[in-house]
Design a protein around this motif. Sequence first.
Motif, PDB file in Angstrom:
ATOM      1  N   THR A  33       0.920  -1.349  -0.029  1.00 40.51           N
ATOM      2  CA  THR A  33       0.033  -0.076   0.299  1.00 40.51           C
ATOM      3  C   THR A  33       0.930   1.284   0.013  1.00 40.51           C
ATOM      4  OG1 THR A  33      -0.188   0.170   2.304  1.00 40.51           O
ATOM      5  CG2 THR A  33      -1.952  -1.027   1.134  1.00 40.51           C
ATOM      6  N   GLY A  34       2.183   1.169   0.028  1.00 43.88           N
ATOM      7  CA  GLY A  34       2.976   2.503   0.112  1.00 43.88           C
ATOM      8  C   GLY A  34       3.267   2.638   1.392  1.00 43.88           C
ATOM      9  N   THR A  35       3.099   2.201   2.486  1.00 45.95           N
ATOM     10  CA  THR A  35       3.414   2.819   3.816  1.00 45.95           C
ATOM     11  C   THR A  35       5.034   2.068   3.968  1.00 45.95           C
ATOM     12  OG1 THR A  35       1.110   2.074   4.324  1.00 45.95           O
ATOM     13  CG2 THR A  35       2.706   2.354   6.385  1.00 45.95           C
ATOM     14  N   PRO A  36       5.702   3.072   4.431  1.00 49.77           N
ATOM     15  CA  PRO A  36       6.921   2.746   4.733  1.00 49.77           C
ATOM     16  C   PRO A  36       7.262   2.030   6.068  1.00 49.77           C
ATOM     17  CG  PRO A  36       6.622   5.222   4.808  1.00 49.77           C
ATOM     18  CD  PRO A  36       5.475   4.661   4.492  1.00 49.77           C
ATOM     19  N   VAL A  37       8.058   1.066   6.090  1.00 49.81           N
ATOM     20  CA  VAL A  37       8.338   0.078   7.393  1.00 49.81           C
ATOM     21  C   VAL A  37       9.712   0.667   8.127  1.00 49.81           C
ATOM     22  CG1 VAL A  37       8.652  -2.291   8.115  1.00 49.81           C
ATOM     23  CG2 VAL A  37       7.165  -1.836   6.038  1.00 49.81           C
ATOM     24  N   ARG A  38      10.817   0.593   7.112  1.00 49.92           N
ATOM     25  CA  ARG A  38      12.004   1.138   7.284  1.00 49.92           C
ATOM     26  C   ARG A  38      12.506   2.196   6.560  1.00 49.92           C
ATOM     27  NH1 ARG A  38      16.254  -2.900   7.696  1.00 49.92           N
ATOM     28  NH2 ARG A  38      15.365  -3.709   5.698  1.00 49.92           N
ATOM     29  N   THR A  39      13.073   3.224   6.789  1.00 47.73           N
ATOM     30  CA  THR A  39      13.632   4.183   6.194  1.00 47.73           C
ATOM     31  C   THR A  39      15.119   4.437   6.632  1.00 47.73           C
ATOM     32  OG1 THR A  39      11.624   5.252   5.751  1.00 47.73           O
ATOM     33  CG2 THR A  39      13.363   6.507   5.414  1.00 47.73           C
ATOM     34  N   ALA A  40      16.007   4.669   5.545  1.00 49.40           N
ATOM     35  CA  ALA A  40      17.531   5.177   5.785  1.00 49.40           C
ATOM     36  C   ALA A  40      17.826   6.341   5.080  1.00 49.40           C
ATOM     37  CB  ALA A  40      18.455   4.111   5.355  1.00 49.40           C
ATOM     38  N   ARG A  41      18.244   7.455   5.778  1.00 48.47           N
ATOM     39  CA  ARG A  41      18.561   8.730   4.921  1.00 48.47           C
ATOM     40  C   ARG A  41      20.085   8.910   4.868  1.00 48.47           C
ATOM     41  NH1 ARG A  41      13.766  10.340   8.054  1.00 48.47           N
ATOM     42  NH2 ARG A  41      11.801  10.366   6.767  1.00 48.47           N
ATOM     43  N   PHE A  42      20.349   9.437   3.909  1.00 49.63           N
ATOM     44  CA  PHE A  42      21.733   9.958   3.878  1.00 49.63           C
ATOM     45  C   PHE A  42      21.859  11.172   3.151  1.00 49.63           C
ATOM     46  CE2 PHE A  42      21.522   5.186   3.513  1.00 49.63           C
ATOM     47  CZ  PHE A  42      22.167   4.549   4.461  1.00 49.63           C
ATOM     48  N   MET A  43      22.974  12.303   3.463  1.00 49.45           N
ATOM     49  CA  MET A  43      23.192  13.283   2.739  1.00 49.45           C
ATOM     50  C   MET A  43      23.754  12.876   1.419  1.00 49.45           C
ATOM     51  SD  MET A  43      24.706  15.393   6.029  1.00 49.45           S
ATOM     52  CE  MET A  43      26.023  16.292   4.724  1.00 49.45           C
ATOM     53  N   ALA A  44      23.338  13.514   0.350  1.00 50.60           N
ATOM     54  CA  ALA A  44      23.344  13.127  -1.326  1.00 50.60           C
ATOM     55  C   ALA A  44      24.896  13.382  -1.317  1.00 50.60           C
ATOM     56  CB  ALA A  44      22.863  14.003  -2.158  1.00 50.60           C
ATOM     57  N   PRO A  45      25.627  14.413  -0.859  1.00 48.73           N
ATOM     58  CA  PRO A  45      27.086  14.842  -1.264  1.00 48.73           C
ATOM     59  C   PRO A  45      28.050  13.490  -0.684  1.00 48.73           C
ATOM     60  CG  PRO A  45      26.108  16.656  -0.674  1.00 48.73           C
ATOM     61  CD  PRO A  45      25.076  15.641  -0.192  1.00 48.73           C
ATOM     62  N   ARG A  46      27.459  12.998   0.359  1.00 50.49           N
ATOM     63  CA  ARG A  46      28.242  11.633   1.071  1.00 50.49           C
ATOM     64  C   ARG A  46      28.196  10.388   0.129  1.00 50.49           C
ATOM     65  NH1 ARG A  46      31.523  13.057   5.198  1.00 50.49           N
ATOM     66  NH2 ARG A  46      30.908  15.145   6.311  1.00 50.49           N
ATOM     67  N   VAL A  47      27.144  10.156  -0.409  1.00 51.84           N
ATOM     68  CA  VAL A  47      26.857   8.975  -1.155  1.00 51.84           C
ATOM     69  C   VAL A  47      28.159   8.499  -2.251  1.00 51.84           C
ATOM     70  CG1 VAL A  47      25.235   7.537  -2.473  1.00 51.84           C
ATOM     71  CG2 VAL A  47      24.401   9.025  -0.575  1.00 51.84           C
ATOM     72  N   VAL A  48      28.836   7.682  -2.192  1.00 53.33           N
ATOM     73  CA  VAL A  48      29.809   7.267  -3.210  1.00 53.33           C
ATOM     74  C   VAL A  48      29.111   6.530  -4.259  1.00 53.33           C
ATOM     75  CG1 VAL A  48      32.026   6.130  -3.595  1.00 53.33           C
ATOM     76  CG2 VAL A  48      31.574   7.421  -1.508  1.00 53.33           C
ATOM     77  N   ALA A  49      28.077   5.222  -3.781  1.00 53.32           N
ATOM     78  CA  ALA A  49      27.614   4.460  -4.731  1.00 53.32           C
ATOM     79  C   ALA A  49      26.526   3.822  -3.944  1.00 53.32           C
ATOM     80  CB  ALA A  49      28.553   3.379  -5.094  1.00 53.32           C
ATOM     81  N   MET A  50      25.499   3.576  -4.956  1.00 54.70           N
ATOM     82  CA  MET A  50      24.213   2.899  -4.798  1.00 54.70           C
ATOM     83  C   MET A  50      24.145   1.807  -5.599  1.00 54.70           C
ATOM     84  SD  MET A  50      21.569   5.719  -3.465  1.00 54.70           S
ATOM     85  CE  MET A  50      20.246   4.819  -4.010  1.00 54.70           C
ATOM     86  N   VAL A  51      24.049   0.540  -5.140  1.00 55.42           N
ATOM     87  CA  VAL A  51      23.724  -0.538  -5.966  1.00 55.42           C
ATOM     88  C   VAL A  51      22.402  -1.311  -5.578  1.00 55.42           C
ATOM     89  CG1 VAL A  51      24.810  -2.807  -6.834  1.00 55.42           C
ATOM     90  CG2 VAL A  51      26.317  -0.877  -6.082  1.00 55.42           C
ATOM     91  N   GLU A  52      21.697  -1.495  -6.776  1.00 54.25           N
ATOM     92  CA  GLU A  52      20.436  -2.289  -6.589  1.00 54.25           C
ATOM     93  C   GLU A  52      20.694  -3.609  -6.898  1.00 54.25           C
ATOM     94  OE1 GLU A  52      16.836   0.159  -8.005  1.00 54.25           O
ATOM     95  OE2 GLU A  52      18.280   1.585  -8.504  1.00 54.25           O
ATOM     96  N   TYR A  53      20.128  -4.491  -6.169  1.00 57.32           N
ATOM     97  CA  TYR A  53      20.020  -6.180  -6.536  1.00 57.32           C
ATOM     98  C   TYR A  53      18.779  -6.748  -6.586  1.00 57.32           C
ATOM     99  CZ  TYR A  53      25.020  -5.553  -4.750  1.00 57.32           C
ATOM    100  OH  TYR A  53      26.353  -5.421  -4.525  1.00 57.32           O
ATOM    101  N   PRO A  54      18.282  -6.665  -7.759  1.00 54.30           N
ATOM    102  CA  PRO A  54      16.835  -7.308  -7.951  1.00 54.30           C
ATOM    103  C   PRO A  54      16.747  -8.808  -7.315  1.00 54.30           C
ATOM    104  CG  PRO A  54      17.890  -7.045 -10.018  1.00 54.30           C
ATOM    105  CD  PRO A  54      18.853  -6.637  -9.087  1.00 54.30           C
ATOM    106  N   ALA A  55      15.596  -9.246  -6.834  1.00 57.81           N
ATOM    107  CA  ALA A  55      15.336 -10.313  -6.421  1.00 57.81           C
ATOM    108  C   ALA A  55      15.401 -11.407  -7.416  1.00 57.81           C
ATOM    109  CB  ALA A  55      13.928 -10.616  -5.687  1.00 57.81           C
ATOM    110  N   ASP A  56      15.775 -12.552  -7.252  1.00 64.99           N
ATOM    111  CA  ASP A  56      16.026 -13.781  -8.249  1.00 64.99           C
ATOM    112  C   ASP A  56      14.611 -14.088  -8.679  1.00 64.99           C
ATOM    113  OD1 ASP A  56      18.794 -13.204  -8.013  1.00 64.99           O
ATOM    114  OD2 ASP A  56      18.844 -14.975  -6.797  1.00 64.99           O
TER     115      ASP A  56
END
Length: 70
Positions: free
Chosen positions: A47-70
């Motif tokens: 339904t779109g209700t957040p369960v867990r949330t992580a927040r990071f400052m954008a200038p500090r993000v070096v990389a984001m890698v998405e792993y889709p489910a098998d």
Amino acid sequence: MKGDRVEIVIDSGEGTRAYEVTATKAGRRVEITNRRGVVEVSEVTRTGTPVRTARFMAPRVVAMVEYPAD
């Protein structure tokens, strides 16, 4: 989808740190948003209700890698 996973690598000033957000139950998914210099990674239900949330400052993000489910 259960098993979706996002790994976030940030610059902590003393090196890099890796964080991971995973969809833990069936029907949940991981969403990424980038607003006002903040990257937000959330595990949300069908339904779109957040369960867990992580927040990071954008200038500090070096990389984001998405792993889709098998």
